[in-house]
Design a protein around this motif. Structure first.
Motif, PDB file in Angstrom:
ATOM      1  N   ALA A  59      41.790  30.316  38.214  1.00  6.12           N
ATOM      2  CA  ALA A  59      41.535  31.125  37.023  1.00  6.12           C
ATOM      3  C   ALA A  59      42.825  31.403  36.261  1.00  6.12           C
ATOM      4  O   ALA A  59      42.814  31.495  35.033  1.00  6.12           O
ATOM      5  CB  ALA A  59      40.860  32.435  37.419  1.00  6.12           C
ATOM      6  N   THR A  60      43.932  31.493  36.981  1.00  8.40           N
ATOM      7  CA  THR A  60      45.200  31.771  36.312  1.00  8.40           C
ATOM      8  C   THR A  60      45.636  30.615  35.418  1.00  8.40           C
ATOM      9  O   THR A  60      46.218  30.825  34.356  1.00  8.40           O
ATOM     10  CB  THR A  60      46.302  32.061  37.344  1.00  8.40           C
ATOM     11  OG1 THR A  60      46.332  31.009  38.303  1.00  8.40           O
ATOM     12  CG2 THR A  60      46.054  33.378  38.046  1.00  8.40           C
TER      13      THR A  60
ATOM     14  N   GLY B 186      41.429  39.896  29.778  1.00  9.04           N
ATOM     15  CA  GLY B 186      42.049  39.897  31.088  1.00  9.04           C
ATOM     16  C   GLY B 186      41.511  38.812  31.997  1.00  9.04           C
ATOM     17  O   GLY B 186      40.564  38.086  31.679  1.00  9.04           O
ATOM     18  N   VAL B 187      42.115  38.721  33.162  1.00 14.64           N
ATOM     19  CA  VAL B 187      41.763  37.684  34.123  1.00 14.64           C
ATOM     20  C   VAL B 187      40.473  38.031  34.875  1.00 14.64           C
ATOM     21  O   VAL B 187      39.759  37.131  35.308  1.00 14.64           O
ATOM     22  CB  VAL B 187      42.933  37.416  35.095  1.00 14.64           C
ATOM     23  CG1 VAL B 187      43.137  38.588  36.038  1.00 14.64           C
ATOM     24  CG2 VAL B 187      42.723  36.142  35.862  1.00 14.64           C
ATOM     25  N   THR B 188      40.153  39.308  35.018  1.00 12.75           N
ATOM     26  CA  THR B 188      38.961  39.700  35.764  1.00 12.75           C
ATOM     27  C   THR B 188      37.693  39.189  35.088  1.00 12.75           C
ATOM     28  O   THR B 188      36.801  38.641  35.745  1.00 12.75           O
ATOM     29  CB  THR B 188      38.892  41.230  35.903  1.00 12.75           C
ATOM     30  OG1 THR B 188      40.106  41.686  36.493  1.00 12.75           O
ATOM     31  CG2 THR B 188      37.717  41.651  36.762  1.00 12.75           C
ATOM     32  N   GLN B 189      37.616  39.361  33.797  1.00 15.05           N
ATOM     33  CA  GLN B 189      36.455  38.877  33.043  1.00 15.05           C
ATOM     34  C   GLN B 189      36.336  37.364  33.158  1.00 15.05           C
ATOM     35  O   GLN B 189      35.249  36.825  33.313  1.00 15.05           O
ATOM     36  CB  GLN B 189      36.588  39.295  31.586  1.00 15.05           C
ATOM     37  CG  GLN B 189      35.373  39.021  30.759  1.00 15.05           C
ATOM     38  CD  GLN B 189      35.538  39.557  29.357  1.00 15.05           C
ATOM     39  OE1 GLN B 189      36.629  39.840  28.896  1.00 15.05           O
ATOM     40  NE2 GLN B 189      34.432  39.681  28.656  1.00 15.05           N
TER      41      GLN B 189
ATOM     42  N   ASN C  12      32.997  32.334  38.250  1.00 17.11           N
ATOM     43  CA  ASN C  12      32.142  32.409  39.444  1.00 17.11           C
ATOM     44  C   ASN C  12      30.682  32.174  39.093  1.00 17.11           C
ATOM     45  O   ASN C  12      29.929  31.629  39.894  1.00 17.11           O
ATOM     46  CB  ASN C  12      32.293  33.764  40.129  1.00 17.11           C
ATOM     47  CG  ASN C  12      33.611  33.898  40.848  1.00 17.11           C
ATOM     48  OD1 ASN C  12      34.257  32.900  41.168  1.00 17.11           O
ATOM     49  ND2 ASN C  12      34.029  35.119  41.089  1.00 17.11           N
TER      50      ASN C  12
ATOM     51  N   ARG D 246      37.467  35.490  35.686  1.00 18.20           N
ATOM     52  CA  ARG D 246      37.052  35.147  37.054  1.00 18.20           C
ATOM     53  C   ARG D 246      35.557  35.358  37.252  1.00 18.20           C
ATOM     54  O   ARG D 246      34.892  34.540  37.893  1.00 18.20           O
ATOM     55  CB  ARG D 246      37.833  35.984  38.056  1.00 18.20           C
ATOM     56  CG  ARG D 246      39.222  35.481  38.262  1.00 18.20           C
ATOM     57  CD  ARG D 246      39.901  36.165  39.425  1.00 18.20           C
ATOM     58  NE  ARG D 246      41.225  35.592  39.589  1.00 18.20           N
ATOM     59  CZ  ARG D 246      42.317  36.292  39.758  1.00 18.20           C
ATOM     60  NH1 ARG D 246      42.259  37.604  39.803  1.00 18.20           N
ATOM     61  NH2 ARG D 246      43.478  35.689  39.896  1.00 18.20           N
ATOM     62  N   LEU D 247      35.029  36.448  36.731  1.00 19.10           N
ATOM     63  CA  LEU D 247      33.593  36.695  36.849  1.00 19.10           C
ATOM     64  C   LEU D 247      32.796  35.590  36.170  1.00 19.10           C
ATOM     65  O   LEU D 247      31.768  35.139  36.688  1.00 19.10           O
ATOM     66  CB  LEU D 247      33.233  38.051  36.245  1.00 19.10           C
ATOM     67  CG  LEU D 247      33.678  39.273  37.038  1.00 19.10           C
ATOM     68  CD1 LEU D 247      33.430  40.541  36.244  1.00 19.10           C
ATOM     69  CD2 LEU D 247      32.968  39.325  38.369  1.00 19.10           C
ATOM     70  N   TYR D 248      33.252  35.156  35.023  1.00 20.55           N
ATOM     71  CA  TYR D 248      32.554  34.086  34.310  1.00 20.55           C
ATOM     72  C   TYR D 248      32.650  32.772  35.080  1.00 20.55           C
ATOM     73  O   TYR D 248      31.669  32.056  35.213  1.00 20.55           O
ATOM     74  CB  TYR D 248      33.106  33.922  32.899  1.00 20.55           C
ATOM     75  CG  TYR D 248      32.441  32.790  32.174  1.00 20.55           C
ATOM     76  CD1 TYR D 248      31.101  32.867  31.812  1.00 20.55           C
ATOM     77  CD2 TYR D 248      33.124  31.624  31.881  1.00 20.55           C
ATOM     78  CE1 TYR D 248      30.472  31.821  31.160  1.00 20.55           C
ATOM     79  CE2 TYR D 248      32.508  30.572  31.238  1.00 20.55           C
ATOM     80  CZ  TYR D 248      31.176  30.682  30.879  1.00 20.55           C
ATOM     81  OH  TYR D 248      30.558  29.640  30.255  1.00 20.55           O
TER      82      TYR D 248
ATOM     83  N   THR E 233      31.637  39.476  24.131  1.00 20.65           N
ATOM     84  CA  THR E 233      32.875  39.735  24.851  1.00 20.65           C
ATOM     85  C   THR E 233      34.023  38.955  24.215  1.00 20.65           C
ATOM     86  O   THR E 233      33.802  38.053  23.405  1.00 20.65           O
ATOM     87  CB  THR E 233      32.755  39.326  26.324  1.00 20.65           C
ATOM     88  OG1 THR E 233      32.540  37.921  26.395  1.00 20.65           O
ATOM     89  CG2 THR E 233      31.609  40.057  27.003  1.00 20.65           C
TER      90      THR E 233
END
Length: 114
Positions: free
Chosen positions: A77-78, A92-95, A101, A97-99, A54
Motif C-alpha cells: 500500500a505504501t 491517508g494510507v489507512t483509507q 483489502n 489499505r481498506l480499499y 471520498t
C-alpha cells in the motif's frame, strides 16, 4: 431486532396509560426506542445512507488497473500511496489499505529462502 410481540406489548402498555419511561423499563429498551415504535405502524425502517465521495474515489480506477497488472504479486500500500500522491492524492494510507483489502482476496505468499 425487536420482535413483533414486543411491539404489540409496547402498544398495549401505552393504551393502559403507562408512561414512556415505565414502558421502556418493563420491556428493557430506551425511551426514544419506545417512542419510535409508538409513532410508526409496525417496525420503523431506516433510510439507506447516501454514499459519500471520498478522497480516494478519483484514483480507484488507477488502483484497480495497477493491482490487476501486478498479479499474482501484491503491491504494498505504501508503494501505491506514493504513486497516487504524485498524481495529487491528499488522503491517508489507512483509507487506501481498506480499499485495497476490499479489491481482491489475493493471498500473498512469502518467498521462503532455504
Amino acid at each position: 431486532m425487536i420482535q413483533w410481540e414486543q411491539t404489540m406489548e409496547i402498544k398495549i402498555l401505552r393504551r393502559q396509560g403507562k408512561s414512556l419511561r415505565r414502558i421502556a423499563h418493563e420491556v428493557g429498551m430506551a425511551v426514544n426506542t419506545v417512542r419510535k415504535y409508538l409513532q410508526h405502524e409496525g417496525r420503523p425502517f431506516y433510510k439507506k445512507r447516501e454514499t459519500v465521495e471520498t478522497k480516494l474515489d478519483p484514483y480507484k480506477p488507477y488502483l484497480q488497473e495497477r493491482v490487476k497488472q501486478a498479479r499474482p504479486f501484491c503491491l504494498p500500500a505504501t508503494v501505491l500511496l506514493r504513486e497516487i500522491r504524485d498524481q495529487g492524492y491528499r488522503g491517508g494510507v489507512t483509507q487506501l489499505r481498506l480499499y485495497l483489502n476490499s479489491l481482491t482476496p489475493v493471498v500473498c505468499e512469502e518467498v521462503v529462502r532455504r
